[in-house]
Design an enzyme around this catalytic site. Structure first.
Site, PDB file in Angstrom:
ATOM      1  CE  LYS A 186      -1.494   2.872   2.916  1.00 22.89           C
ATOM      2  NZ  LYS A 186      -1.594   4.094   2.072  1.00 22.89           N
ATOM      3  N   GLY A 240       5.204   7.796  10.059  1.00 28.46           N
ATOM      4  CA  GLY A 240       5.266   8.538  11.296  1.00 28.46           C
ATOM      5  C   GLY A 240       5.112   7.673  12.535  1.00 28.46           C
ATOM      6  N   GLY A 244       2.877   4.317  13.211  1.00 30.32           N
ATOM      7  CA  GLY A 244       3.663   3.119  13.471  1.00 30.32           C
ATOM      8  C   GLY A 244       3.213   2.393  14.723  1.00 30.32           C
ATOM      9  CD  GLU A 261      12.929   4.617   8.252  1.00 30.61           C
ATOM     10  OE1 GLU A 261      12.811   5.539   9.096  1.00 30.61           O
ATOM     11  OE2 GLU A 261      12.945   4.802   7.038  1.00 30.61           O
ATOM     12  CB  CYS A 300      12.978   9.517   7.785  1.00 26.19           C
ATOM     13  SG  CYS A 300      14.039   8.413   6.843  1.00 26.19           S
ATOM     14  CD  GLU A 403      10.205  12.877  11.213  1.00 29.25           C
ATOM     15  OE1 GLU A 403      11.113  12.419  10.493  1.00 29.25           O
ATOM     16  OE2 GLU A 403       9.237  12.204  11.594  1.00 29.25           O
TER      17      GLU A 403
END
Length: 509
Positions: A186, A240, A244, A261, A300, A403
């Site tokens: 996806k 994000g 996650g 990740e 990232c 972030e």
């Protein structure tokens, strides 16, 4: 590409690929894909949901349980991966342009991404082709043959982000196929186009029907269903932190393997001795720009935290701000453009919110901090934001701790090596970081003390397919690339063969 496979225009909104066939969404729903440079639609994709996801997982399950790919000899699997790399090279220009329009990056960045994708397929092809068939374990007797072998996990679910659509997909697809798995992917619902194109290349390269499936659609339906699906054996997610955590929670119910990740808040530590010469100073400034502003900071591993020694801070930041203000913003397909738009209006608004909060908390704006004036290569409707340098930042600021995923660089200072390390490690994340120094001993000491999955010394952003990529802390679990990246898509089996079996006589009889 147009002469050998269906183009997106020819496929219209049949962007769901299940069991070797392109399909519309079961509901008939579609989504327009916008060019972030002008906010205008340029493609239409199927908007899949749970029903499409179930069909794709069922196809991948059949292909794994009864199909040819998991039982295909390693040499043949490697040949298919190498053929995919050849097709990527063939279609480099078209795919690079598509990546630029889809994600907003410059065409040159898009081309580099395609090169890296081809490298990933070649690397994993070579890795599996060169492996020994198993590790023999000495059982202490010639009557026993004992070997440890690796087998594919099964059906893999892959959920990829919007910033590096094809590159992140390749980091999952290449090792999964090399190991003999089948998969459902996806892509991000806002940047799915190059992943759709890659599925077509996999079929052209000879991958059997059902081994590679794609469902285009949103995370709250397609992604959530993949994470919880009982017939999925592994879920690999890049994105994000909040999402996650939800993926891990959903996957826990069926105890499937999980690789995450997630985000980063990456320090770029510059010692004064790295700037002792004009060349050293210019290189460190140039790399600080590269660390923070490539792909408009939507990376990232972006070096969004500059941690610079106090004695050179003013000179360094002044030159950094001067050069950042001269970065040429515009549509990624225009010649001479160095930085494209943010991927969406939502992402730009998020960036603006972080800058506003930083200024309210006492940060000093050295450059940027606003939307640029429109121009022929920079339409007013595009999602552009100026590269921004925020000085006099501290660790209590949101912009320093969280972030941003935008073109924002914060500046902190230090006086001692211990202070530099403490600042660099003062983060919930631990994805990547860098240290700049002319002192080789200091470089090794600081790199050894940094709690980050990747540490660059006198450089920023390069990665090697042969080296594992992943982070510490809330940057995730598991690894991509390298032998560890392949291991994520394998199970280990111990095969113990008794060549001369005898009764053991444990029980009376």
């Amino acid at each position: 590409m147009a002469n050998r496979t269906e183009t997106l225009a020819e496929r219209e909104h049949r962007t769901i690929h299940v069991d070797g066939e392109w399909r519309e969404a079961a509901s008939g729903a579609t989504r327009e894909i916008l060019d972030p440079a002008d906010a205008l639609p340029f493609a239409v994709v199927a908007e899949g949901d749970e029903k499409d996801t179930d069909l794709a997982v069922a196809a991948a399950r059949r292909a794994f349980d009864t199909g040819d790919w998991p039982r295909t000899p390693v040499a043949r699997r490697a040949a298919v991966l190498r053929r995919v790399a050849e097709l990527l090279v063939r279609d480099r220009e078209e795919l690079g342009l598509l990546e630029s329009r889809d994600a907003g990056k410059t065409v040159e960045e898009g081309r580099v991404d395609i090169d890296c994708v081809a490298d990933a397929f070649r690397y994993f092809a070579d890795l599996v082709a060169g492996e020994a068939p198993g590790r023999v374990v000495d059982a202490g007797t010639p009557e026993v043959h004992s070997v440890v072998v690796h087998e594919p996990v099964g059906v893999c679910a892959m959920i990829t982000p919007w910033n590096y659509p094809l590159l992140q997909a390749s980091w999952k697809i290449a090792p999964a196929l090399a190991a003999g798995n089948t998969f459902v992917i996806k892509p991000s619902e806002i940047t799915p186009l190059t992943t759709v194109a890659l599925i077509g290349l996999l079929a052209e390269a000879g991958l059997p029907a059902g081994a590679a499936n794609i469902v285009t659609g949103p995370g709250h339906t397609v992604g959530a269903r993949l994470a919880e699906h009982p017939d999925v054996d592994l879920v690999s997610f890049t994105g994000g932190l909040v999402s996650g955590i939800e993926v891990a929670r959903a996957a826990a119910a069926t105890v499937k393997k999980v690789a995450l990740e997630l985000g980063g808040k990456n320090p770029n530590v510059v010692f004064a001795d790295a700037c002792a010469t004009d060349e050293g100073f210019d290189t460190a400034v140039d790399q600080a720009l590269n660390a923070a502003f490539i792909h408009s900071g939507q990376v990232c591993s972006a070096g969004g935290r500059l941690i610079v020694e106090e004695s050179v801070r003013e000179r360094f930041v002044a030159e950094l701000a001067r050069r950042a203000a001269r970065i040429r913003l515009g549509r990624g397909t225009e010649p001479g453009v160095e930085c494209g738009p943010l991927v969406s209006e939502r992402q730009r608004a998020r960036t603006e919110e972080y800058v506003a909060s930083a200024l309210a908390e006492g940060a000093v704006l050295r450059c940027g901090g606003k939307r640029p004036e429109p121009s022929p290569e920079r339409p007013r409707s595009g999602y552009f934001y100026e590269p921004t340098v925020l000085d006099h930042c501290h660790r209590r600021m949101r912009v320093v701790r969280e972030e941003v995923f935008g073109p924002v660089l914060t500046v902190e200072t230090f006086r001692t090596e211990d202070e530099a390390v403490a600042l660099a490690n003062d983060t919930e994340y631990g994805l990547a970081g860098a240290v700049w120094t002319a002192d080789a001993g200091r470089a090794r000491r600081v790199a050894g003390r940094l709690r980050h999955g990747t540490v660059w010394i006198n450089d920023f952003h390069p990665y090697l397919p042969q080296a594992e990529w992943g982070g510490f802390g809330k940057s995730g679990v598991g690894r991509e690339l390298g032998p560890a990246g392949l291991a994520e898509y394998r199970e280990t089996k111990h095969v113990y063969q008794n060549l001369a079996p005898k009764p053991v006589r444990w029980f009376a009889g």
